[in-house]
Write a protein that holds these residues in place. Structure first.
Motif, PDB file in Angstrom:
ATOM      1  N   ASP A 316       0.846  -1.188   0.000  1.00  0.00           N
ATOM      2  CA  ASP A 316       0.000   0.000   0.000  1.00  0.00           C
ATOM      3  C   ASP A 316       0.881   1.236   0.000  1.00  0.00           C
ATOM      4  O   ASP A 316       2.121   1.143  -0.031  1.00  0.00           O
ATOM      5  N   LEU A 322       0.571  -6.251   0.826  1.00  0.00           N
ATOM      6  CA  LEU A 322      -0.821  -6.585   0.564  1.00  0.00           C
ATOM      7  C   LEU A 322      -0.934  -8.009   0.051  1.00  0.00           C
ATOM      8  O   LEU A 322       0.020  -8.568  -0.513  1.00  0.00           O
ATOM      9  N   ASN A 323      -2.128  -8.593   0.239  1.00  0.00           N
ATOM     10  CA  ASN A 323      -2.412  -9.880  -0.380  1.00  0.00           C
ATOM     11  C   ASN A 323      -2.548  -9.702  -1.885  1.00  0.00           C
ATOM     12  O   ASN A 323      -2.810  -8.597  -2.388  1.00  0.00           O
ATOM     13  N   TYR A 325      -4.920 -10.699  -3.620  1.00  0.00           N
ATOM     14  CA  TYR A 325      -6.331 -10.652  -4.014  1.00  0.00           C
ATOM     15  C   TYR A 325      -7.068  -9.719  -3.064  1.00  0.00           C
ATOM     16  O   TYR A 325      -6.859  -9.768  -1.847  1.00  0.00           O
ATOM     17  N   SER A 326      -7.889  -8.866  -3.596  1.00  0.00           N
ATOM     18  CA  SER A 326      -8.687  -7.967  -2.771  1.00  0.00           C
ATOM     19  C   SER A 326      -9.976  -7.638  -3.496  1.00  0.00           C
ATOM     20  O   SER A 326     -10.098  -7.832  -4.714  1.00  0.00           O
ATOM     21  N   VAL A 328     -12.893  -4.578  -3.998  1.00  0.00           N
ATOM     22  CA  VAL A 328     -13.239  -3.166  -3.835  1.00  0.00           C
ATOM     23  C   VAL A 328     -14.738  -3.028  -4.100  1.00  0.00           C
ATOM     24  O   VAL A 328     -15.229  -3.412  -5.168  1.00  0.00           O
ATOM     25  N   ARG A 394      -1.616  -9.256  -9.232  1.00  0.00           N
ATOM     26  CA  ARG A 394      -2.516  -8.980  -8.104  1.00  0.00           C
ATOM     27  C   ARG A 394      -3.909  -8.755  -8.677  1.00  0.00           C
ATOM     28  O   ARG A 394      -4.099  -7.938  -9.583  1.00  0.00           O
ATOM     29  N   ILE A 396      -7.786  -7.607  -8.361  1.00  0.00           N
ATOM     30  CA  ILE A 396      -8.697  -6.704  -7.658  1.00  0.00           C
ATOM     31  C   ILE A 396     -10.092  -6.929  -8.232  1.00  0.00           C
ATOM     32  O   ILE A 396     -10.321  -6.676  -9.422  1.00  0.00           O
ATOM     33  N   LYS A 429     -15.736 -14.743  -0.268  1.00  0.00           N
ATOM     34  CA  LYS A 429     -14.873 -13.764   0.386  1.00  0.00           C
ATOM     35  C   LYS A 429     -14.766 -12.460  -0.383  1.00  0.00           C
ATOM     36  O   LYS A 429     -14.051 -11.550   0.030  1.00  0.00           O
ATOM     37  N   ASP A 430     -15.431 -12.408  -1.497  1.00  0.00           N
ATOM     38  CA  ASP A 430     -15.323 -11.199  -2.307  1.00  0.00           C
ATOM     39  C   ASP A 430     -15.869  -9.975  -1.582  1.00  0.00           C
ATOM     40  O   ASP A 430     -15.369  -8.870  -1.713  1.00  0.00           O
ATOM     41  N   PRO A 432     -16.820  -8.278   2.014  1.00  0.00           N
ATOM     42  CA  PRO A 432     -16.499  -8.431   3.431  1.00  0.00           C
ATOM     43  C   PRO A 432     -17.717  -8.744   4.264  1.00  0.00           C
ATOM     44  O   PRO A 432     -18.822  -8.287   3.969  1.00  0.00           O
TER      45      PRO A 432
END
Length: 585
Positions: A316, A322-323, A325-326, A328, A394, A396, A429-430, A432
């Motif tokens: 960041d 960071l992982n 996978y995240s 947004v 990565r 997103i 898990k996409d 939260p």
């Protein structure tokens, strides 16, 4: 008459002038401890009329043996006018001006000889170069030669090889005790290490040395010392997680006291080893590793800066990892800026990919204005291409804000009373989540206790909740015992029936063989017929057992039907079992 008087006076004066010195003393230079004679000869006069003066002091004594001065004596034949002055074992206190004096008497005027200088010479008691000659490289230095206790003072000279460049030579004299002289010569130079081991000489010159027909020379070897000289090198590839060695070559005079290693300003260790080995990490990138060597002259250090090649990681804006996978979350119609910060060495090429298409190159940020579900929602990939380690991605996921998504509903197979069962709640898990909880069909919230154990409890989602149901079938303990009974009973009965069938097959085979033999012997003797008859009886006896086998088979068939009826009863019980539900919010 006046003329006669003048002539008479002149005649009288002429008589006085005849009392002159025939031989007067001369200047003398001599060595301490020697014996000298200052000569003085006059016309024959009484010995008491002649004495000697030293430094204008004329009361040395009126007798020729000079009892107050044991080393002094007036010698010679007085009646012949010899009044020589003898000094035995000359010392420095004998230095001075000496005169022979004729005292005035009747018809005789007094007279003083010329002054004779007695110089007592002393060879320097020592000639030396301040030793050892230890000079520091490139530092203004002095080499001093000393000639001590000389009379007169010795003049010093240097014998210097042409390879030595000196700045100046300064000579001066200092008084020592008993009026002796100390001669000093100061050689000024800025040495370098090439002067090390060169021989230089200092020589003393004086009349005392010449008088003794001697040569005075002293010599010393130059020692040039210097602070440690360092040459640092790196062995190995500067790649993350690799072992490298830093070699610190040191040239030093005098010998080293210690070697120290630093990472930046942090001391790593103190050792006399000139090698340092360690595993590289990305956090050492651009660190300065310093080797510092110390000897009696001082300290010297040299550094090497690390340039480590390490693979990309995604971070960041504050540098936190960071992982890969995240998710947004966005609202339709708003704008958003996706970030992709990469830490790597050397720098990686950034590529943005959406729907398998490259949408941007070499940009840390990707701006999306006015998000539309069909056009913009989906998977964005920030791809970092490294020249050594390859490509790293990565992902997103850009998703609309909403409740959690359950992946699937699960129906658990039947379990028996007393057994344990695990219910797994799979959630995407996409998006939260803020809280997960379990409930039964009565909607009561289940908490962890002796019967229930909940392994995870996270925060619930602020956008809503989702529910999935699980059906649990529980079998009573009686059926738990019936099923094994029928299972093992069926196995035993099956084994028994198989055994009977095998015996029957063997008997049948035996009978067929007997029948064939009987047919072949039908034309033989009566004994043969009789034997055959017995065999037939045996055969008939064997066949009498077959109905019993059929009866057994019928019994087994009927018993099997009972088992099947019992299974039907169990199925009926299963259908009346209660159902269980679980809820996830």
């Amino acid at each position: 008459m006046l003329l006669i008087l003048i002539i008479f006076v002149e005649l009288i004066n002429g008589i006085y002038m005849t009392n002159q010195f025939i031989e007067e003393p001369e200047d003398i230079e001599t060595i301490i401890g020697s014996t000298i004679i200052l000569r003085c000869r006059t016309e024959p006069i009484h010995q008491t009329q002649v004495n000697w003066c030293k430094n204008d002091f004329c009361t040395l004594g009126k007798t020729r043996d000079l009892p107050f001065y044991p080393r002094y004596q007036i010698i010679g034949h007085a009646h012949q006018g010899e009044h020589h002055f003898k000094i035995v074992n000359v010392s420095l206190e004998d230095n001075g001006m000496y005169q022979c004096q004729i005292q005035a008497g009747p018809r005789r005027s007094g007279s003083m000889s010329r002054k004779a200088k007695l110089t007592v010479l002393q060879i320097p008691t020592s000639l030396s170069i301040d030793n050892p000659i230890i000079l520091i490289e490139n530092v203004l230095s002095f080499i001093i030669c000393r000639g001590d206790n000389g009379m007169p003072e010795a003049k010093l000279s240097w014998h210097i090889p042409k390879s030595i460049n000196y700045l100046s030579i300064n000579d001066y004299v200092l008084l020592s005790g008993q009026s002796l002289r100390n001669s000093i010569s100061n050689l000024t130079l800025i040495p370098n290490r090439s002067y090390h081991g060169i021989l230089i000489q200092c020589q003393a010159h004086s009349s005392a040395i010449l008088l003794n027909n001697k040569t005075m020379i002293t010599q010393q070897y130059i020692q040039t010392i210097f602070r440690p000289e360092i040459n640092i090198s790196l062995i190995g590839q500067q790649i993350e997680n690799k072992i490298i060695t830093i070699q610190c070559y040191v040239n030093s005079r005098p010998k080293l006291i210690k070697i120290e290693w630093f990472n930046g300003t942090d001391l790593l260790n103190v050792t006399n080893e000139n090698r340092l080995s360690f595993i590289l990490t990305r956090y050492m990138h651009k660190n300065k590793i310093t080797c510092q060597a110390t000897n009696q002259v001082g300290k010297t250090n040299q550094s090497i800066e690390l340039y480590i090649t390490y693979k990309p990681i995604f971070i960041d804006k504050y540098g936190n990892k960071l992982n890969n996978y995240s998710v947004v979350l966005v609202n339709e119609g708003e704008s958003i800026e996706l970030e992709c910060f990469i830490d790597s060495s050397p720098s990686s090429l950034i590529t943005w990919i959406f729907n398998n298409k490259i949408i941007s190159i070499n940009k840390t940020f990707f701006q999306i204005d006015y998000i539309q579900t069909i056009q913009h929602i989906g998977i964005y990939i920030c791809s970092a291409h490294h020249s050594f380690f390859g490509t790293f991605n990565r992902t997103i996921r850009l998703a609309l804000k909403g409740p959690p998504e359950m992946i699937e509903d699960k129906i658990i197979d039947s379990v028996y009373v007393g057994q344990s069962v695990i219910l797994v709640c799979s959630i995407s898990k996409d998006i939260p989540i803020q809280e997960i909880y379990w409930s039964r069909e009565d909607q009561s919230k289940i908490i962890s206790n002796e019967k229930y154990e909940i392994n995870e409890n996270e925060r619930i989602n602020q956008y809503g909740s989702s529910i999935t149901k699980y059906q649990l079938r529980v079998i009573h303990i009686n059926h738990l015992l019936i099923r094994p009974f029928f299972l093992y009973g069926s196995i035993i009965i099956g084994i028994f029936i198989s055994f009977i069938l095998i015996i029957l097959a063997l008997i049948n085979n035996y009978q067929q063989k007997k029948t064939k033999r009987i047919r072949k012997k039908s034309s033989t003797t009566d004994e043969t017929i009789s034997s055959l008859t017995k065999q037939q009886e045996y055969v008939q006896h064997d066949y009498q057992d077959e109905p019993n086998s059929i009866i057994d088979q019928q019994f087994i068939h009927n018993h099997t039907n009972d088992i099947f009826d019992s299974c039907q009863h169990d199925l009926f019980y299963f259908e009346n079992n209660s159902k269980r539900y679980s809820t996830v919010v």
